[in-house]
Design a protein around this motif. Structure first.
Motif, short mmCIF file in Angstrom:
data_model
loop_
_atom_site.label_atom_id
_atom_site.label_comp_id
_atom_site.label_asym_id
_atom_site.label_seq_id
_atom_site.Cartn_x
_atom_site.Cartn_y
_atom_site.Cartn_z
N UNK A 1 0.85 -1.20 0.00
CA UNK A 1 0.00 0.00 0.00
C UNK A 1 0.88 1.23 0.00
N UNK A 2 0.61 2.17 -0.88
CA UNK A 2 1.48 3.35 -1.01
C UNK A 2 1.03 4.43 -0.04
N UNK A 3 1.95 4.84 0.80
CA UNK A 3 1.72 5.94 1.74
C UNK A 3 2.82 6.95 1.56
N UNK A 4 2.45 8.18 1.25
CA UNK A 4 3.43 9.23 0.97
C UNK A 4 3.49 10.22 2.12
N UNK A 5 4.69 10.53 2.55
CA UNK A 5 4.92 11.58 3.53
C UNK A 5 5.46 12.80 2.80
N UNK A 6 4.79 13.94 2.95
CA UNK A 6 5.17 15.17 2.25
C UNK A 6 5.42 16.25 3.29
N UNK A 7 6.64 16.74 3.38
CA UNK A 7 6.92 17.84 4.29
C UNK A 7 6.61 19.17 3.60
N UNK A 8 6.33 20.18 4.40
CA UNK A 8 5.96 21.48 3.84
C UNK A 8 4.66 21.43 3.08
N UNK A 9 3.72 20.61 3.57
CA UNK A 9 2.51 20.30 2.80
C UNK A 9 1.37 21.30 2.99
N UNK A 10 1.58 22.32 3.80
CA UNK A 10 0.47 23.22 4.10
C UNK A 10 0.30 24.35 3.09
N UNK A 11 1.22 24.45 2.12
CA UNK A 11 1.07 25.53 1.14
C UNK A 11 1.96 25.28 -0.07
N UNK B 1 0.30 25.01 13.34
CA UNK B 1 -1.12 24.97 12.96
C UNK B 1 -1.50 26.20 12.15
N UNK B 2 -2.40 26.00 11.20
CA UNK B 2 -2.90 27.13 10.42
C UNK B 2 -4.23 26.74 9.77
N UNK B 3 -5.02 27.74 9.49
CA UNK B 3 -6.29 27.49 8.82
C UNK B 3 -6.05 26.93 7.43
N UNK C 1 -7.45 23.46 5.58
CA UNK C 1 -8.12 23.42 4.27
C UNK C 1 -7.44 22.43 3.34
N UNK C 2 -6.11 22.41 3.34
CA UNK C 2 -5.38 21.45 2.51
C UNK C 2 -5.71 20.03 2.94
N UNK C 3 -5.78 19.80 4.25
CA UNK C 3 -6.12 18.47 4.76
C UNK C 3 -7.47 18.02 4.22
N UNK C 4 -8.45 18.89 4.27
CA UNK C 4 -9.79 18.54 3.77
C UNK C 4 -9.74 18.18 2.29
#
Length: 249
Positions: free
Chosen positions: A7-17, A41-43, A47-50
């Motif tokens: 199963x492919x699981x990707x970890x992405x740093x700096x993912x909030x923008x 934390x940031x709004x 939003x990116x998570x959603x």
């Protein structure tokens, strides 16, 4: 080697923008579960998570300062406890603090190196052993044309990005026999929060240096990263791929 049975699981740093967010969405669209990490934390991160979770249910966002070794160790200990194997890693977290070297403070040098270069090392080192045991892994490090060509006022930033490219080539040699591919991607002039404050004249001057005559979008980088993490790139490792629209520096 492919990961057809993993199963492919990707970890992405700096993912909030910016580039990190675009890459997280691209890998989610490719069917991967995505775990994005960001420093605070940031709004916008919410939003990116959603957006990511809508495309790939079960995807997550986690707080982690990649320059903090204990925080990175704790993050990966949590993955191990959950029996979650990270198969794909994108190191995208990075900062700038630009000024001429005669005016560059120790703090400006140290912070940029710790976040951009040491942070990439910390996360990659934590990723490697579980990936080696799995016999598969794909790593993409986001560098910059500043690391390839240099850029006035960015001695610290350019040093980190050139270091990331060199580390990429070394890790490709070390890890290939374990089924792990490592490449880096060097973007050029990217549409970002920074460019949002530029005047139209400033943007036009920069665009004139680009053969394709437009500003690079985060999605331009994300498309290439998506390819690197696909089976179509299964024989590609140890490369730094410049994606800058033909910028003439």
């Amino acid at each position: 080697m492919t990961a057809k049975n993993l199963p492919r699981t990707a970890l992405v740093s700096g993912a909030s923008r910016g580039i990190g967010a675009a890459i997280a969405l691209r890998l989610a669209a490719a069917g991967m579960r995505v775990i994005g990490i960001h420093r605070a934390p940031s709004e916008r991160a919410d939003q990116i998570h959603k957006s990511i979770d809508t495309v790939s249910p079960g995807s997550l966002m986690r707080i982690c300062d990649t320059a903090d070794r204990s925080a990175v160790a704790e993050l990966f200990a949590g993955f191990a406890a959950d029996k979650c194997v990270i198969t794909d890693l994108v190191n995208c977290a990075g900062i700038t603090d630009d000024r001429a070297i005669a005016l560059m403070s120790d703090d400006a040098w140290d912070r940029v190196l710790e976040t951009n270069l040491t942070g990439t090392f910390n996360v990659t080192r934590a990723f490697v052993m579980p990936a080696m045991r799995a016999g598969f892994g794909v790593v993409t490090n986001i560098s910059s044309v500043a690391g390839v060509y240099g850029n006035a006022g960015q001695a610290n930033y350019s040093a980190t990005k050139g270091g990331i490219d060199a580390m990429t080539r070394t890790l490709a040699k070390e890890l290939g026999r374990s089924g792990i591919r490592v490449n880096s991607v060097a973007p050029g002039f990217i549409e970002s929060d920074m460019t949002a404050s530029f005047t139209q004249d400033q943007i036009k001057a920069m665009v004139r240096k680009v053969s394709l005559r437009r500003i690079e979008r985060p999605e331009d980088v994300a498309g290439l990263v998506g390819f690197l993490h696909s089976d179509d790139a299964s024989y590609l490792t140890g490369q730094t791929i410049v994606v800058d629209g033909g910028t003439q520096l």
